[in-house]
Design a protein around this motif. Structure first.
Motif, PDB file in Angstrom:
ATOM      1  N   THR A   3      -7.161 -57.012   7.099  1.00  0.00           N
ATOM      2  CA  THR A   3      -7.845 -56.167   6.116  1.00  0.00           C
ATOM      3  C   THR A   3      -8.850 -56.988   5.315  1.00  0.00           C
ATOM      4  N   VAL A   4     -10.059 -56.470   5.162  1.00  0.00           N
ATOM      5  CA  VAL A   4     -11.083 -57.124   4.346  1.00  0.00           C
ATOM      6  C   VAL A   4     -11.121 -56.419   2.990  1.00  0.00           C
ATOM      7  N   LEU A   5     -10.857 -57.155   1.939  1.00  0.00           N
ATOM      8  CA  LEU A   5     -10.807 -56.581   0.598  1.00  0.00           C
ATOM      9  C   LEU A   5     -12.196 -56.390   0.012  1.00  0.00           C
ATOM     10  N   THR A   6     -12.305 -55.414  -0.850  1.00  0.00           N
ATOM     11  CA  THR A   6     -13.549 -55.168  -1.583  1.00  0.00           C
ATOM     12  C   THR A   6     -13.293 -55.472  -3.061  1.00  0.00           C
ATOM     13  N   ASP A   7     -14.128 -54.977  -3.933  1.00  0.00           N
ATOM     14  CA  ASP A   7     -13.927 -55.177  -5.369  1.00  0.00           C
ATOM     15  C   ASP A   7     -12.783 -54.339  -5.931  1.00  0.00           C
ATOM     16  N   ASP A   8     -12.333 -53.362  -5.165  1.00  0.00           N
ATOM     17  CA  ASP A   8     -11.214 -52.525  -5.617  1.00  0.00           C
ATOM     18  C   ASP A   8      -9.943 -53.363  -5.717  1.00  0.00           C
ATOM     19  N   LEU A   9      -9.135 -53.083  -6.744  1.00  0.00           N
ATOM     20  CA  LEU A   9      -7.897 -53.830  -6.947  1.00  0.00           C
ATOM     21  C   LEU A   9      -6.805 -53.205  -6.087  1.00  0.00           C
ATOM     22  N   TRP A  10      -6.688 -53.702  -4.869  1.00  0.00           N
ATOM     23  CA  TRP A  10      -5.802 -53.095  -3.868  1.00  0.00           C
ATOM     24  C   TRP A  10      -5.422 -54.131  -2.825  1.00  0.00           C
ATOM     25  N   PHE A  11      -4.194 -53.996  -2.287  1.00  0.00           N
ATOM     26  CA  PHE A  11      -3.741 -54.821  -1.165  1.00  0.00           C
ATOM     27  C   PHE A  11      -3.016 -53.929  -0.170  1.00  0.00           C
ATOM     28  N   ALA A  17       2.922 -56.660   6.654  1.00  0.00           N
ATOM     29  CA  ALA A  17       2.048 -57.813   6.907  1.00  0.00           C
ATOM     30  C   ALA A  17       2.533 -58.611   8.119  1.00  0.00           C
ATOM     31  N   PRO A  18       1.643 -59.351   8.774  1.00  0.00           N
ATOM     32  CA  PRO A  18       2.074 -60.239   9.849  1.00  0.00           C
ATOM     33  C   PRO A  18       3.070 -61.267   9.320  1.00  0.00           C
ATOM     34  N   ARG A  19       3.913 -61.778  10.178  1.00  0.00           N
ATOM     35  CA  ARG A  19       4.942 -62.737   9.741  1.00  0.00           C
ATOM     36  C   ARG A  19       4.335 -64.070   9.313  1.00  0.00           C
ATOM     37  N   ASP A  20       3.357 -64.544  10.074  1.00  0.00           N
ATOM     38  CA  ASP A  20       2.804 -65.871   9.805  1.00  0.00           C
ATOM     39  C   ASP A  20       1.280 -65.883   9.910  1.00  0.00           C
ATOM     40  N   PHE A  21       0.669 -64.827   9.400  1.00  0.00           N
ATOM     41  CA  PHE A  21      -0.785 -64.679   9.456  1.00  0.00           C
ATOM     42  C   PHE A  21      -1.206 -63.953   8.178  1.00  0.00           C
ATOM     43  N   PRO A  22      -2.412 -64.213   7.665  1.00  0.00           N
ATOM     44  CA  PRO A  22      -2.837 -63.537   6.425  1.00  0.00           C
ATOM     45  C   PRO A  22      -2.816 -62.020   6.573  1.00  0.00           C
ATOM     46  N   LEU A  23      -2.482 -61.311   5.493  1.00  0.00           N
ATOM     47  CA  LEU A  23      -2.520 -59.860   5.544  1.00  0.00           C
ATOM     48  C   LEU A  23      -3.858 -59.312   5.076  1.00  0.00           C
ATOM     49  N   ALA A  24      -4.677 -60.184   4.427  1.00  0.00           N
ATOM     50  CA  ALA A  24      -5.985 -59.737   3.956  1.00  0.00           C
ATOM     51  C   ALA A  24      -6.879 -60.940   3.686  1.00  0.00           C
ATOM     52  N   LEU A  25      -8.178 -60.691   3.618  1.00  0.00           N
ATOM     53  CA  LEU A  25      -9.125 -61.737   3.242  1.00  0.00           C
ATOM     54  C   LEU A  25     -10.169 -61.144   2.305  1.00  0.00           C
ATOM     55  N   GLY A  26     -10.805 -62.034   1.553  1.00  0.00           N
ATOM     56  CA  GLY A  26     -11.865 -61.585   0.658  1.00  0.00           C
ATOM     57  C   GLY A  26     -11.361 -61.240  -0.725  1.00  0.00           C
ATOM     58  N   GLY A  27     -12.083 -60.364  -1.402  1.00  0.00           N
ATOM     59  CA  GLY A  27     -11.734 -60.037  -2.776  1.00  0.00           C
ATOM     60  C   GLY A  27     -12.179 -61.141  -3.719  1.00  0.00           C
ATOM     61  N   ILE A  52     -11.315 -66.310   0.957  1.00  0.00           N
ATOM     62  CA  ILE A  52     -10.003 -66.211   0.314  1.00  0.00           C
ATOM     63  C   ILE A  52      -9.047 -65.507   1.274  1.00  0.00           C
ATOM     64  N   LEU A  53      -7.920 -66.145   1.563  1.00  0.00           N
ATOM     65  CA  LEU A  53      -6.912 -65.573   2.453  1.00  0.00           C
ATOM     66  C   LEU A  53      -5.654 -65.258   1.648  1.00  0.00           C
ATOM     67  N   TRP A  54      -5.047 -64.106   1.902  1.00  0.00           N
ATOM     68  CA  TRP A  54      -3.876 -63.635   1.161  1.00  0.00           C
ATOM     69  C   TRP A  54      -2.683 -63.538   2.102  1.00  0.00           C
ATOM     70  N   TRP A  55      -1.524 -64.048   1.645  1.00  0.00           N
ATOM     71  CA  TRP A  55      -0.350 -64.188   2.507  1.00  0.00           C
ATOM     72  C   TRP A  55       0.889 -63.542   1.896  1.00  0.00           C
ATOM     73  N   CYS A  56       1.768 -63.094   2.780  1.00  0.00           N
ATOM     74  CA  CYS A  56       3.122 -62.686   2.405  1.00  0.00           C
ATOM     75  C   CYS A  56       4.005 -62.975   3.618  1.00  0.00           C
ATOM     76  N   PRO A  57       4.349 -64.246   3.820  1.00  0.00           N
ATOM     77  CA  PRO A  57       5.027 -64.665   5.054  1.00  0.00           C
ATOM     78  C   PRO A  57       6.467 -64.152   5.172  1.00  0.00           C
ATOM     79  N   ASP A  58       6.947 -64.170   6.386  1.00  0.00           N
ATOM     80  CA  ASP A  58       8.309 -63.770   6.704  1.00  0.00           C
ATOM     81  C   ASP A  58       8.846 -64.752   7.748  1.00  0.00           C
ATOM     82  N   PRO A  59       9.894 -65.526   7.420  1.00  0.00           N
ATOM     83  CA  PRO A  59      10.726 -65.463   6.212  1.00  0.00           C
ATOM     84  C   PRO A  59      10.039 -66.111   5.008  1.00  0.00           C
TER      85      PRO A  59
END
Length: 227
Positions: A3-11, A17-27, A52-59
């Motif tokens: 997902t490519v983020l915009t100026d909107d405050l959203w994720f 999200a992927p286990r070991d890959f960013p769930l979004a970029l930008g923002g 900017i890369l955003w993560w939420c890894p698992d585990p």
């Protein structure tokens, strides 16, 4: 597809999200977005040449405060009272030293100037905090992170004298226990943190624990503490 983020405050939903890959970029790294991200279990992690890369890894690696382990050798160091521990007296210096500290198998730093400026702003707002270890009046180790509800999101640490950052970390855990925090989010698994009792849990469990812990009041402001 990321997902490519915009100026909107959203994720996007961190549960998906992927286990070991960013769930979004930008923002951006404005305080509002950073705090929103942490509240969802999401954190930024990227290099200078990347967006900017955003993560939420698992585990997810966490340290439950009542499971802290202190080695015999570190207990001896703590008893010797070698280091003077302070909180929030040198945040800018701590994060700068974290950025320039060379680490094993790492040629650069993930703490870009943009990241440093962003966390300095969070510190001024009372959400980011540092723990410092001093010896003979000189800063020789420490760590910093973000506090929301009953969670401390650990970000980075450094040391210039052996055991300085370890002593700072132990003192942080003990103080967080006193303040009725629940756990430290360690984000990524490391052997170093495992020695302190940190463990990997599923992302699903982490997000449930986070949601519950965020019901607690956030300890905002400077943590004026000396140990």
């Amino acid at each position: 597809m990321i997902t490519v983020l915009t100026d909107d405050l959203w994720f996007p939903d961190p549960e998906k999200a992927p286990r070991d890959f960013p769930l979004a970029l930008g923002g951006d790294l404005k305080p509002e977005r950073l705090l929103f991200a942490y509240s969802l279990g999401i954190f930024p992690w990227y290099s200078e040449e990347e967006p900017i890369l955003w993560w939420c890894p698992d585990p997810r690696m966490v340290l439950f405060l009542d499971k802290l382990k202190i080695s015999r050798s570190l207990k001896k160091i703590l008893k010797k009272d070698i280091f003077h521990i302070k909180f929030d007296t040198a945040f800018d210096e701590v994060i700068t030293k974290c950025a320039v500290t060379l680490r094993k198998d790492q040629t650069g730093t993930w703490l870009t100037e943009e990241m440093i400026d962003a966390y300095k702003k969070l510190h001024k707002l009372g959400y980011a905090h540092s723990v410092e270890a001093y010896k003979d009046g000189k800063l020789v180790g420490g760590l910093y992170g973000v506090s929301l509800g009953g969670v401390f999101f650990g970000e980075s640490m450094f040391y210039e004298i052996s055991n300085a950052s370890k002593v700072a970390f132990v003192n942080l855990v003990l103080k967080l226990r006193e303040w009725n925090f629940d756990f430290i989010d360690c984000q990524q698994s490391t052997q170093h943190l495992r020695r302190f009792g940190a463990e990997e849990i599923s992302r699903s469990r982490f997000l449930k624990l986070l949601k519950k812990s965020l019901r607690k009041e956030t300890k905002i402001g400077r943590w004026n503490t000396e140990l």
